[in-house]
Motif scaffolding. Structure first.
Motif, PDB file in Angstrom:
ATOM      1  N   MET A   1      22.681 -55.549 -39.329  1.00  0.00           N
ATOM      2  CA  MET A   1      22.364 -56.314 -38.124  1.00  0.00           C
ATOM      3  C   MET A   1      20.997 -56.987 -38.302  1.00  0.00           C
ATOM      4  O   MET A   1      20.039 -56.355 -38.724  1.00  0.00           O
ATOM      5  N   LYS A   2      20.930 -58.243 -37.953  1.00  0.00           N
ATOM      6  CA  LYS A   2      19.681 -58.989 -38.118  1.00  0.00           C
ATOM      7  C   LYS A   2      18.630 -58.498 -37.130  1.00  0.00           C
ATOM      8  O   LYS A   2      18.931 -58.146 -35.994  1.00  0.00           O
ATOM      9  N   ARG A   3      17.379 -58.460 -37.559  1.00  0.00           N
ATOM     10  CA  ARG A   3      16.265 -58.097 -36.686  1.00  0.00           C
ATOM     11  C   ARG A   3      15.252 -59.243 -36.677  1.00  0.00           C
ATOM     12  O   ARG A   3      14.716 -59.607 -37.711  1.00  0.00           O
ATOM     13  N   TYR A   4      15.000 -59.808 -35.493  1.00  0.00           N
ATOM     14  CA  TYR A   4      14.069 -60.913 -35.385  1.00  0.00           C
ATOM     15  C   TYR A   4      12.630 -60.405 -35.292  1.00  0.00           C
ATOM     16  O   TYR A   4      12.356 -59.372 -34.684  1.00  0.00           O
ATOM     17  N   ILE A   5      11.716 -61.170 -35.869  1.00  0.00           N
ATOM     18  CA  ILE A   5      10.308 -60.796 -35.928  1.00  0.00           C
ATOM     19  C   ILE A   5       9.475 -61.753 -35.085  1.00  0.00           C
ATOM     20  O   ILE A   5       9.722 -62.964 -35.077  1.00  0.00           O
ATOM     21  N   LEU A   6       8.501 -61.218 -34.376  1.00  0.00           N
ATOM     22  CA  LEU A   6       7.571 -62.032 -33.603  1.00  0.00           C
ATOM     23  C   LEU A   6       6.249 -62.086 -34.360  1.00  0.00           C
ATOM     24  O   LEU A   6       5.649 -61.053 -34.649  1.00  0.00           O
ATOM     25  N   HIS A   7       5.794 -63.276 -34.691  1.00  0.00           N
ATOM     26  CA  HIS A   7       4.605 -63.420 -35.531  1.00  0.00           C
ATOM     27  C   HIS A   7       3.313 -63.558 -34.736  1.00  0.00           C
ATOM     28  O   HIS A   7       2.231 -63.639 -35.310  1.00  0.00           O
ATOM     29  N   THR A   8       3.437 -63.620 -33.410  1.00  0.00           N
ATOM     30  CA  THR A   8       2.253 -63.650 -32.551  1.00  0.00           C
ATOM     31  C   THR A   8       2.403 -62.541 -31.513  1.00  0.00           C
ATOM     32  O   THR A   8       3.527 -62.087 -31.240  1.00  0.00           O
ATOM     33  N   PRO A   9       1.323 -62.087 -30.893  1.00  0.00           N
ATOM     34  CA  PRO A   9       1.436 -60.991 -29.919  1.00  0.00           C
ATOM     35  C   PRO A   9       2.254 -61.359 -28.678  1.00  0.00           C
ATOM     36  O   PRO A   9       2.850 -60.499 -28.036  1.00  0.00           O
ATOM     37  N   PHE A  10       2.295 -62.676 -28.355  1.00  0.00           N
ATOM     38  CA  PHE A  10       2.923 -63.100 -27.097  1.00  0.00           C
ATOM     39  C   PHE A  10       3.430 -64.529 -27.229  1.00  0.00           C
ATOM     40  O   PHE A  10       2.755 -65.384 -27.796  1.00  0.00           O
ATOM     41  N   ASN A  11       4.640 -64.783 -26.734  1.00  0.00           N
ATOM     42  CA  ASN A  11       5.057 -66.180 -26.584  1.00  0.00           C
ATOM     43  C   ASN A  11       6.144 -66.313 -25.525  1.00  0.00           C
ATOM     44  O   ASN A  11       6.707 -65.314 -25.058  1.00  0.00           O
ATOM     45  N   ILE A  12       6.405 -67.559 -25.143  1.00  0.00           N
ATOM     46  CA  ILE A  12       7.433 -67.872 -24.149  1.00  0.00           C
ATOM     47  C   ILE A  12       8.404 -68.859 -24.777  1.00  0.00           C
ATOM     48  O   ILE A  12       7.993 -69.840 -25.398  1.00  0.00           O
ATOM     49  N   TYR A  13       9.699 -68.595 -24.605  1.00  0.00           N
ATOM     50  CA  TYR A  13      10.741 -69.446 -25.176  1.00  0.00           C
ATOM     51  C   TYR A  13      11.681 -69.844 -24.043  1.00  0.00           C
ATOM     52  O   TYR A  13      12.384 -69.013 -23.472  1.00  0.00           O
ATOM     53  N   HIS A  14      11.676 -71.142 -23.679  1.00  0.00           N
ATOM     54  CA  HIS A  14      12.451 -71.660 -22.556  1.00  0.00           C
ATOM     55  C   HIS A  14      13.448 -72.691 -23.086  1.00  0.00           C
ATOM     56  O   HIS A  14      13.054 -73.645 -23.751  1.00  0.00           O
ATOM     57  N   PHE A  15      14.747 -72.503 -22.777  1.00  0.00           N
ATOM     58  CA  PHE A  15      15.755 -73.419 -23.326  1.00  0.00           C
ATOM     59  C   PHE A  15      17.041 -73.350 -22.509  1.00  0.00           C
ATOM     60  O   PHE A  15      17.248 -72.427 -21.716  1.00  0.00           O
ATOM     61  N   GLU A  16      17.894 -74.340 -22.713  1.00  0.00           N
ATOM     62  CA  GLU A  16      19.235 -74.369 -22.141  1.00  0.00           C
ATOM     63  C   GLU A  16      20.251 -74.264 -23.258  1.00  0.00           C
ATOM     64  O   GLU A  16      19.998 -74.707 -24.383  1.00  0.00           O
ATOM     65  N   ALA A  17      21.420 -73.690 -22.956  1.00  0.00           N
ATOM     66  CA  ALA A  17      22.462 -73.580 -23.980  1.00  0.00           C
ATOM     67  C   ALA A  17      23.844 -73.571 -23.335  1.00  0.00           C
ATOM     68  O   ALA A  17      24.038 -72.967 -22.279  1.00  0.00           O
ATOM     69  N   LYS A  18      24.773 -74.255 -23.985  1.00  0.00           N
ATOM     70  CA  LYS A  18      26.183 -74.188 -23.593  1.00  0.00           C
ATOM     71  C   LYS A  18      26.916 -73.141 -24.420  1.00  0.00           C
ATOM     72  O   LYS A  18      27.942 -72.615 -24.013  1.00  0.00           O
ATOM     73  N   LYS A  19      26.349 -72.863 -25.593  1.00  0.00           N
ATOM     74  CA  LYS A  19      26.940 -71.872 -26.487  1.00  0.00           C
ATOM     75  C   LYS A  19      25.824 -71.063 -27.132  1.00  0.00           C
ATOM     76  O   LYS A  19      24.807 -71.617 -27.542  1.00  0.00           O
ATOM     77  N   TRP A  20      26.003 -69.744 -27.190  1.00  0.00           N
ATOM     78  CA  TRP A  20      24.994 -68.875 -27.788  1.00  0.00           C
ATOM     79  C   TRP A  20      25.120 -68.946 -29.311  1.00  0.00           C
ATOM     80  O   TRP A  20      26.196 -68.735 -29.862  1.00  0.00           O
ATOM     81  N   MET A  21      24.022 -69.254 -29.977  1.00  0.00           N
ATOM     82  CA  MET A  21      24.067 -69.535 -31.406  1.00  0.00           C
ATOM     83  C   MET A  21      23.628 -68.361 -32.290  1.00  0.00           C
ATOM     84  O   MET A  21      23.597 -68.473 -33.510  1.00  0.00           O
ATOM     85  N   HIS A  22      23.274 -67.226 -31.692  1.00  0.00           N
ATOM     86  CA  HIS A  22      22.760 -66.113 -32.471  1.00  0.00           C
ATOM     87  C   HIS A  22      23.759 -64.956 -32.490  1.00  0.00           C
ATOM     88  O   HIS A  22      24.364 -64.640 -31.466  1.00  0.00           O
ATOM     89  N   SER A  23      23.916 -64.319 -33.630  1.00  0.00           N
ATOM     90  CA  SER A  23      24.783 -63.148 -33.709  1.00  0.00           C
ATOM     91  C   SER A  23      24.076 -61.958 -33.059  1.00  0.00           C
ATOM     92  O   SER A  23      22.894 -62.035 -32.700  1.00  0.00           O
TER      93      SER A  23
END
Length: 280
Positions: A1-23
């Motif tokens: 299973m993939k594990r995502y890494i955060l390279h900064t202590p804090f961030n915000i990710y705001h987006f819209e999607a019609k289809k989820w692209m991540h497993s």
């Protein structure tokens, strides 16, 4: 299973999607997930939760998830690592105790943390201000304002998760490590025996039980059982797994053993619980 890494202590990710692209994936960090509009299904730790506008989810590094988007969805993810929340309240021991309890408690057995409409509105208002400030991170006031807003958000989440009950500020670092270990290994009974836990945490088997009860107010066996039952109830309500599959997942000898143990602690058979419990 993939594990995502955060390279900064804090961030915000705001987006819209019609289809989820991540497993299906895990993270090395914590996430507060806001659903700003849209609906669909949020799969968390093997359970399927309907999501809709206003919902708020809190995930930790060991939670795995993905989305099935049914209607165009606007997401906002606040992502932060361990060092961020420690630094945010490093001189406030009460804050640290509440946050540790919030972040290391399994919060995903019922999906969205916040149910009340007014509480959702408060969180979304704070999010709006936080995003606005995030656009001007170079300001000398940004970190002060960000930390203040995050503290407010996290306290509202804690209040909702713990049902207005004060959080007991008694957990020490070593107890928190044991609690996290239990959460990570709840599907492996052999790794949750008193003897194994004592070996992992360098305690005598007799002492670790006494120490755990002194710090938490309940025995190791009682805590492990309650945590397991809570997760099993979520499986029965939010997954299509058969009783045999659930019994196997949680390390029971067979379906019969699972049913007897579940009834012993809840008063219901798994079948009756699945049939009669209303999903909230």
């Amino acid at each position: 299973m993939k594990r995502y890494i955060l390279h900064t202590p804090f961030n915000i990710y705001h987006f819209e999607a019609k289809k989820w692209m991540h497993s299906v994936h895990k993270h090395t960090y914590f996430e507060i997930i806001f659903i700003l509009q849209g609906n669909g299904i949020h799969n968390i730790n093997g359970n399927a939760f309907q999501y809709a506008e206003g919902d708020v989810f809190l995930l930790g590094p060991e939670d795995y998830h993905d989305f099935e988007i049914q209607e165009l969805t606007e997401f906002c993810f606040i992502r932060f690592n361990e060092s961020f929340h420690q630094q945010m309240g490093e001189k406030d021991s009460t804050w640290q105790q509440i946050m540790r309890t919030l972040l290391y408690t399994s919060s995903q057995s019922r999906g969205s943390i916040v149910k009340d409409k007014q509480e959702k509105q408060k969180l979304h208002s704070l999010l709006s201000v936080l995003e606005s400030e995030y656009e001007n991170q170079q300001s000398q006031y940004f970190e002060i304002i960000r930390d203040s807003l995050m503290r407010s958000m996290m306290m509202i989440l804690a209040r909702n998760l713990f049902g207005q009950t004060p959080v007991k500020p008694i957990l020490q670092d070593s107890v928190e490590a044991i609690l996290m270990y239990i959460k990570q290994h709840i599907y492996k009974p052999s790794e949750l025996s008193v003897e194994h836990l004592a070996e992992v945490f360098n305690y005598a088997p007799a002492y670790i039980s006494i120490f755990f009860k002194r710090q938490t107010g309940e025995s190791l066996k009682q805590y492990i059982t309650k945590h397991k039952i809570k997760l099993i109830e979520a499986r029965l309500l939010y997954s299509q797994l058969t009783l045999t599959e659930i019994a196997d997942e949680f390390g029971f000898t067979d379906e019969s053993h699972f049913c007897k143990q579940f009834k012993k602690y809840t008063g219901n058979t798994p079948t009756a619980f699945r049939k009669n419990t209303i999903r909230r």
